[in-house]
Design a protein around this motif. Structure first.
Motif, PDB file in Angstrom:
ATOM      1  N   ILE A  18      13.632   2.494  -0.646  1.00 12.17           N
ATOM      2  CA  ILE A  18      13.250   3.265   0.540  1.00 12.17           C
ATOM      3  C   ILE A  18      14.350   4.248   0.913  1.00 12.17           C
ATOM      4  CG2 ILE A  18      12.798   3.085   3.011  1.00 12.17           C
ATOM      5  CD1 ILE A  18      11.285   0.475   2.379  1.00 12.17           C
ATOM      6  N   PHE A  19      15.602   3.847   0.748  1.00 14.87           N
ATOM      7  CA  PHE A  19      16.737   4.709   1.060  1.00 14.87           C
ATOM      8  C   PHE A  19      16.669   6.017   0.258  1.00 14.87           C
ATOM      9  CE2 PHE A  19      21.116   6.106   0.206  1.00 14.87           C
ATOM     10  CZ  PHE A  19      21.551   6.311   1.514  1.00 14.87           C
ATOM     11  N   THR A  68       3.893   8.765   6.313  1.00 16.47           N
ATOM     12  CA  THR A  68       4.613   8.066   5.249  1.00 16.47           C
ATOM     13  C   THR A  68       6.071   7.866   5.624  1.00 16.47           C
ATOM     14  OG1 THR A  68       3.113   9.075   3.653  1.00 16.47           O
ATOM     15  CG2 THR A  68       5.113   8.088   2.778  1.00 16.47           C
ATOM     16  N   LEU A  69       6.692   8.875   6.237  1.00 15.89           N
ATOM     17  CA  LEU A  69       8.078   8.752   6.679  1.00 15.89           C
ATOM     18  C   LEU A  69       8.228   7.669   7.732  1.00 15.89           C
ATOM     19  CD1 LEU A  69      10.995   9.843   6.593  1.00 15.89           C
ATOM     20  CD2 LEU A  69      10.314  11.466   8.376  1.00 15.89           C
ATOM     21  N   ILE A  70       7.303   7.603   8.674  1.00 18.79           N
ATOM     22  CA  ILE A  70       7.347   6.561   9.712  1.00 18.79           C
ATOM     23  C   ILE A  70       7.201   5.182   9.081  1.00 18.79           C
ATOM     24  CG2 ILE A  70       6.089   5.618  11.694  1.00 18.79           C
ATOM     25  CD1 ILE A  70       5.509   8.571  12.470  1.00 18.79           C
ATOM     26  N   LEU A  71       6.290   5.042   8.120  1.00 18.87           N
ATOM     27  CA  LEU A  71       6.131   3.759   7.435  1.00 18.87           C
ATOM     28  C   LEU A  71       7.371   3.390   6.626  1.00 18.87           C
ATOM     29  CD1 LEU A  71       2.434   3.806   6.193  1.00 18.87           C
ATOM     30  CD2 LEU A  71       3.426   2.426   8.013  1.00 18.87           C
ATOM     31  N   LEU A  72       7.994   4.371   5.984  1.00 22.10           N
ATOM     32  CA  LEU A  72       9.220   4.100   5.223  1.00 22.10           C
ATOM     33  C   LEU A  72      10.335   3.603   6.142  1.00 22.10           C
ATOM     34  CD1 LEU A  72       9.370   7.034   2.668  1.00 22.10           C
ATOM     35  CD2 LEU A  72       9.205   4.605   2.143  1.00 22.10           C
ATOM     36  N   LEU A 102      10.977  12.519   1.848  1.00 22.64           N
ATOM     37  CA  LEU A 102       9.937  12.660   2.858  1.00 22.64           C
ATOM     38  C   LEU A 102      10.402  13.494   4.044  1.00 22.64           C
ATOM     39  CD1 LEU A 102       7.030  11.544   2.763  1.00 22.64           C
ATOM     40  CD2 LEU A 102       8.513  10.467   1.128  1.00 22.64           C
ATOM     41  N   LEU A 103      11.683  13.444   4.379  1.00 25.46           N
ATOM     42  CA  LEU A 103      12.203  14.340   5.423  1.00 25.46           C
ATOM     43  C   LEU A 103      12.023  15.794   5.004  1.00 25.46           C
ATOM     44  CD1 LEU A 103      15.494  12.681   6.723  1.00 25.46           C
ATOM     45  CD2 LEU A 103      13.492  13.317   8.062  1.00 25.46           C
ATOM     46  N   GLY A 104      12.320  16.089   3.748  1.00 26.04           N
ATOM     47  CA  GLY A 104      12.095  17.437   3.234  1.00 26.04           C
ATOM     48  C   GLY A 104      10.633  17.813   3.262  1.00 26.04           C
ATOM     49  N   GLY A 135       0.814  -1.209   0.000  1.00 26.29           N
ATOM     50  CA  GLY A 135       0.000   0.000   0.000  1.00 26.29           C
ATOM     51  C   GLY A 135       0.850   1.262   0.000  1.00 26.29           C
ATOM     52  N   LEU A 136       1.937   1.245   0.752  1.00 28.63           N
ATOM     53  CA  LEU A 136       2.857   2.378   0.774  1.00 28.63           C
ATOM     54  C   LEU A 136       3.475   2.597  -0.600  1.00 28.63           C
ATOM     55  CD1 LEU A 136       4.455   4.535   2.376  1.00 28.63           C
ATOM     56  CD2 LEU A 136       6.104   2.729   2.907  1.00 28.63           C
TER      57      LEU A 136
END
Length: 171
Positions: free
Chosen positions: A91-92, A144-148, A98-100, A25-26
């Protein structure tokens, strides 16, 4: 190397089966988000021009290249994450984007117009914080960042191309 092998062994023995659906899903979400960014490139350019206006610069071709890079990284990375192919590498490359997004869509923070440290660059000095306003974009980016990060630690799982290729034998 020893730490990564320990994490890999732990993740393979403690992997919850339902987490494959979360990973898929992500990946689909990031894939679709890439096309959304491409379709709304004008609004993203306006956002970047507002950042540049605070810094006293003008929108240049680097912003368009950055927007297209982010969109295509979401499309390719989202597809790889959904399929479970080179998952940690995909993901890397998604985590800095996503941090940005988390930093630039933070609720209640308005950037200062005077920044002597980064002339012509993106302004990381905030002048005012009002935490009573929240935005859906920030919560989406944070979730999304937490899931990544979770998928990066846990790995691709049993229903993935990575696992298939790991056990594939040529005949």
């Amino acid at each position: 190397m020893e730490i990564t092998q320990k994490i890999e062994n732990w993740a393979s023995t403690h992997y919850p089966a339902w987490f494959d659906f979360v990973r898929m899903g992500l990946g689909v979400f990031l894939f679709v988000k890439g096309f959304i960014v491409l379709s709304q490139i004008e609004s993203v350019q306006i956002f970047i021009s507002n950042i540049n206006a605070l810094n006293g610069t003008s929108l240049n071709w680097n912003a368009q290249v950055l927007i297209q890079f982010i969109a295509y990284m979401h499309i390719i990375g989202g597809l790889f994450i959904a399929l479970g192919f080179l998952t940690r590498i995909a993901i890397f490359f998604q985590i800095p984007i996503l941090l940005g997004a988390v930093l630039f869509t933070m609720p209640g923070i308005r950037m200062a117009s005077d920044n002597n440290m980064a002339q012509g660059g993106i302004n990381f000095v905030w002048s005012e914080i009002q935490l009573n306003t929240t935005t859906a974009e920030w919560w989406t980016a944070l979730f999304t960042l937490i899931l990544l990060i979770s998928c990066f630690i846990i790995g691709s799982g049993p229903w993935s191309v990575d696992k298939y290729l790991e056990h594939y034998e040529e005949t």
